[in-house]
Design a protein around this motif. Sequence first.
Motif, short mmCIF file in Angstrom:
data_model
loop_
_atom_site.label_atom_id
_atom_site.label_comp_id
_atom_site.label_asym_id
_atom_site.label_seq_id
_atom_site.Cartn_x
_atom_site.Cartn_y
_atom_site.Cartn_z
N LEU A 228 4.69 38.35 -31.61
CA LEU A 228 3.86 36.90 -31.23
C LEU A 228 5.31 36.63 -31.57
CD1 LEU A 228 2.04 34.81 -30.44
CD2 LEU A 228 1.81 34.22 -32.74
N LEU A 229 5.74 35.61 -29.88
CA LEU A 229 6.91 35.52 -30.39
C LEU A 229 7.09 34.46 -29.78
CD1 LEU A 229 8.56 38.03 -26.80
CD2 LEU A 229 8.28 38.40 -29.74
N ASP A 230 6.68 33.37 -29.62
CA ASP A 230 7.10 31.63 -29.97
C ASP A 230 5.79 31.71 -30.96
OD1 ASP A 230 7.24 29.22 -29.22
OD2 ASP A 230 7.00 30.11 -27.07
N PRO A 231 5.78 31.92 -32.19
CA PRO A 231 4.66 31.35 -33.40
C PRO A 231 4.88 29.35 -32.64
CG PRO A 231 6.92 31.99 -34.50
CD PRO A 231 6.86 32.24 -32.71
N VAL A 232 6.32 28.93 -32.18
CA VAL A 232 5.75 27.38 -32.35
C VAL A 232 4.94 26.74 -31.45
CG1 VAL A 232 7.39 25.32 -31.92
CG2 VAL A 232 8.28 27.05 -32.83
N ALA A 233 4.37 28.35 -30.42
CA ALA A 233 3.71 27.40 -29.58
C ALA A 233 2.45 27.45 -29.64
CB ALA A 233 4.49 28.66 -27.95
N LEU A 234 2.39 28.93 -30.73
CA LEU A 234 1.62 28.81 -30.92
C LEU A 234 0.49 28.26 -32.10
CD1 LEU A 234 -1.47 30.55 -31.34
CD2 LEU A 234 0.51 31.99 -33.29
N ARG A 235 1.36 27.28 -32.86
CA ARG A 235 0.69 26.35 -33.51
C ARG A 235 0.64 25.09 -32.57
NH1 ARG A 235 6.09 24.41 -36.70
NH2 ARG A 235 6.85 23.29 -34.65
N ASP A 236 1.33 25.12 -32.24
CA ASP A 236 1.04 23.80 -30.53
C ASP A 236 -0.09 24.10 -29.96
OD1 ASP A 236 3.69 22.22 -31.70
OD2 ASP A 236 4.54 23.11 -29.97
N GLN A 237 -0.05 25.19 -29.84
CA GLN A 237 -1.83 25.88 -29.51
C GLN A 237 -2.76 24.85 -30.17
OE1 GLN A 237 -2.23 29.44 -27.72
NE2 GLN A 237 -4.45 28.96 -27.37
N LEU A 238 -2.66 25.60 -31.32
CA LEU A 238 -3.73 25.22 -32.81
C LEU A 238 -3.78 24.03 -32.32
CD1 LEU A 238 -2.96 27.82 -34.99
CD2 LEU A 238 -4.93 27.79 -33.94
N GLU A 239 -3.01 23.26 -32.40
CA GLU A 239 -3.41 21.58 -32.83
C GLU A 239 -3.75 20.91 -32.00
OE1 GLU A 239 1.02 19.62 -33.33
OE2 GLU A 239 0.92 20.78 -35.61
N ASP A 240 -2.99 21.19 -30.63
CA ASP A 240 -4.14 20.67 -29.43
C ASP A 240 -5.71 21.11 -29.97
OD1 ASP A 240 -1.73 19.77 -28.56
OD2 ASP A 240 -2.00 21.06 -26.96
N PHE A 241 -6.10 22.90 -30.12
CA PHE A 241 -7.01 22.91 -29.79
C PHE A 241 -8.45 21.96 -31.40
CE2 PHE A 241 -10.24 26.37 -31.91
CZ PHE A 241 -11.02 26.60 -30.58
N GLU A 242 -7.31 22.27 -32.02
CA GLU A 242 -7.93 21.29 -33.09
C GLU A 242 -8.57 19.93 -33.09
OE1 GLU A 242 -7.47 20.35 -38.49
OE2 GLU A 242 -5.95 21.21 -37.15
N GLU A 243 -7.46 18.88 -32.79
CA GLU A 243 -7.41 18.05 -31.80
C GLU A 243 -8.63 17.91 -30.44
OE1 GLU A 243 -4.10 16.32 -30.37
OE2 GLU A 243 -3.01 16.36 -32.06
N THR A 244 -9.07 18.85 -29.88
CA THR A 244 -9.99 19.10 -29.40
C THR A 244 -11.46 19.34 -29.42
OG1 THR A 244 -8.22 20.03 -27.42
CG2 THR A 244 -10.90 20.67 -27.01
N VAL A 245 -11.73 20.34 -30.57
CA VAL A 245 -12.90 20.40 -31.75
C VAL A 245 -13.06 19.10 -32.02
CG1 VAL A 245 -14.03 21.66 -33.47
CG2 VAL A 245 -12.17 22.99 -31.56
N ALA A 246 -12.04 18.00 -32.68
CA ALA A 246 -12.49 17.16 -33.64
C ALA A 246 -13.41 16.09 -32.25
CB ALA A 246 -11.22 16.69 -34.30
N GLU A 247 -12.73 16.01 -31.43
CA GLU A 247 -13.17 15.09 -30.19
C GLU A 247 -14.53 15.07 -30.08
OE1 GLU A 247 -11.84 13.66 -25.43
OE2 GLU A 247 -10.30 14.28 -27.18
N HIS A 248 -14.61 16.36 -29.86
CA HIS A 248 -16.08 17.38 -29.01
C HIS A 248 -17.03 16.94 -30.77
CE1 HIS A 248 -18.85 19.55 -27.77
NE2 HIS A 248 -19.09 20.29 -28.10
N THR A 249 -16.63 16.98 -31.93
CA THR A 249 -17.79 17.35 -32.68
C THR A 249 -17.51 15.76 -33.58
OG1 THR A 249 -15.96 18.14 -34.36
CG2 THR A 249 -17.39 19.65 -33.13
N GLY A 250 -16.61 14.86 -33.13
CA GLY A 250 -16.52 13.26 -33.70
C GLY A 250 -16.40 13.90 -34.89
N GLU A 251 -16.09 14.81 -35.63
CA GLU A 251 -15.22 15.53 -37.28
C GLU A 251 -13.99 14.34 -37.31
OE1 GLU A 251 -17.24 19.16 -38.29
OE2 GLU A 251 -18.90 17.87 -37.38
N ASP A 252 -12.92 14.01 -38.17
CA ASP A 252 -12.23 13.54 -38.58
C ASP A 252 -10.99 14.74 -39.30
OD1 ASP A 252 -11.86 11.85 -37.60
OD2 ASP A 252 -12.11 10.27 -39.90
#
Length: 383
Positions: free
Chosen positions: A270-294
Amino acid sequence: MTRYSVDLDQRELIASWGTGEGDLATRIAALPADTATSMLLSLARSLTQLSESAWRTYTHPASAAGTLEPNSEGWRREKEREAFSEVPGAIAEPHLPHGGAMMVSYSALVESAHRVGRALHDLGDETLTKAVLTEAALELAAVESAELGDLTSRAQQAVLLSREDASPVQVAAADRLLQQDPFGPTELFSSVDPTAAAVAAAHWLAAAAEVAAESSGEHPTQVVLEADNIEALPHETPTLVLGLIQDGATPHEAVTQLVRHAMHITDGLLLDPVALRDQLEDFEETVAEHTGEDDPDLDDVAVRLTPLDPKRPARDLLEDLLIGIHGCWLLHSDSGEDDEEDEDLGDPEDWDDEQADEHQRRSRERFAELVRETAATHSDRLT
C-alpha cells in the motif's frame, strides 16, 4: 507465464501457456525412465519459477519505477532484466551444495535458473539438459519480443498479463483496432497487451463521452454514470478515468496509474496510506449520512482498496472502459437524435424485432463514426 508439467504416461516434459483464446502446449523433451516423480516435478516447478521471474521483468519494467538511482526499485528491476544473460550459465553450471553450504543469488531470476540446473544435475541426462537450455532461451526470447511490442508466437501470453507501463507499439496497435470498431473488437483481448489496449480504450472512451455529452446535455465525466440509469453498467472505473482525463491526465497516465496501484495491492503493498486514510474518512462520513448515526458501526462493512480486480487489473480495466463506450452510445441513442435518420423504418412504436435491430445497427454505426471523428481531433492524447 509458461507452466511446465510432467506427463507421467508418456514420460515427457510439457510446456503450456495462455493466448487469450485458450492454452497451447508443446513437448520439451523425453524424461529419464525409472526416475522418481518428485525429481521430475522439481524440474518442472523450477522451470515454472524461472518463467515467472522472467515475465515479472516484463510486467514490472524499470521504466515504471520512476528512478534508476542505485539501490532504488528501478535500479533493482534494471539489474534483474540484465540478468537474462546469466541464465544459460546458471542452468549449465549451477551452484551446488559444498561443505554443508550453498551460494544463493540475490536475483530471483538467476536463482531460479540455478534451481533448474540443480534439478538437471540430479537427473543426470545430457540430452534433457540441452533441451531445457533451448527451452529457456525460447522463453527469454518471448519476453524480449513482448518488450518490443511483438506479441506473436509464445510472446502472445503477454495478453493475459497486467503491466505497469504500456508499449507505444502496442498502444498504436490497439488504436488501429478501435478505429475499425470503437466498441472494441475481440482482437483487443487476444493480440494486444491489456494495459496498452486500456490506454487506447481510455482515449476512445473520452471521445465517446464527448459525443454523448453533446447529444444528452450531460457533462462528459458523468455520461457513463447517467447511462447506468438506462442499463446497469460498471460505471465507477470509466467515470474515474474520464475524471482523470478531464483533470489533465493523459490516457497513458490515467491507465498506468490505476493498473500500477492495483498491481501493488496484489503484491501486498500500500504505497499511499494517506490516501487510504482520506478514503476511509470519506467512507465513514458517507455511511454516517446514510444511516443517520454520528458514529456508525463499520465492523461489517468492506472497503475496496482498488476499483480493479487485483488478479487481472489491466484486463478488468479494459473491459470496463469498453463497457463505458457502450454506455455512451446508450445515452446518445436515448437522446432521440437518431430517430429522424430512420424515418424509412416507420413509426418506432410499430417496429417489429427486425426493424428494431436495424435501427440499433444504424445507431451504433452513426455513433461510431462520430466517435472516430472526435478521437481523430484529439489524437495527440496518445502521443
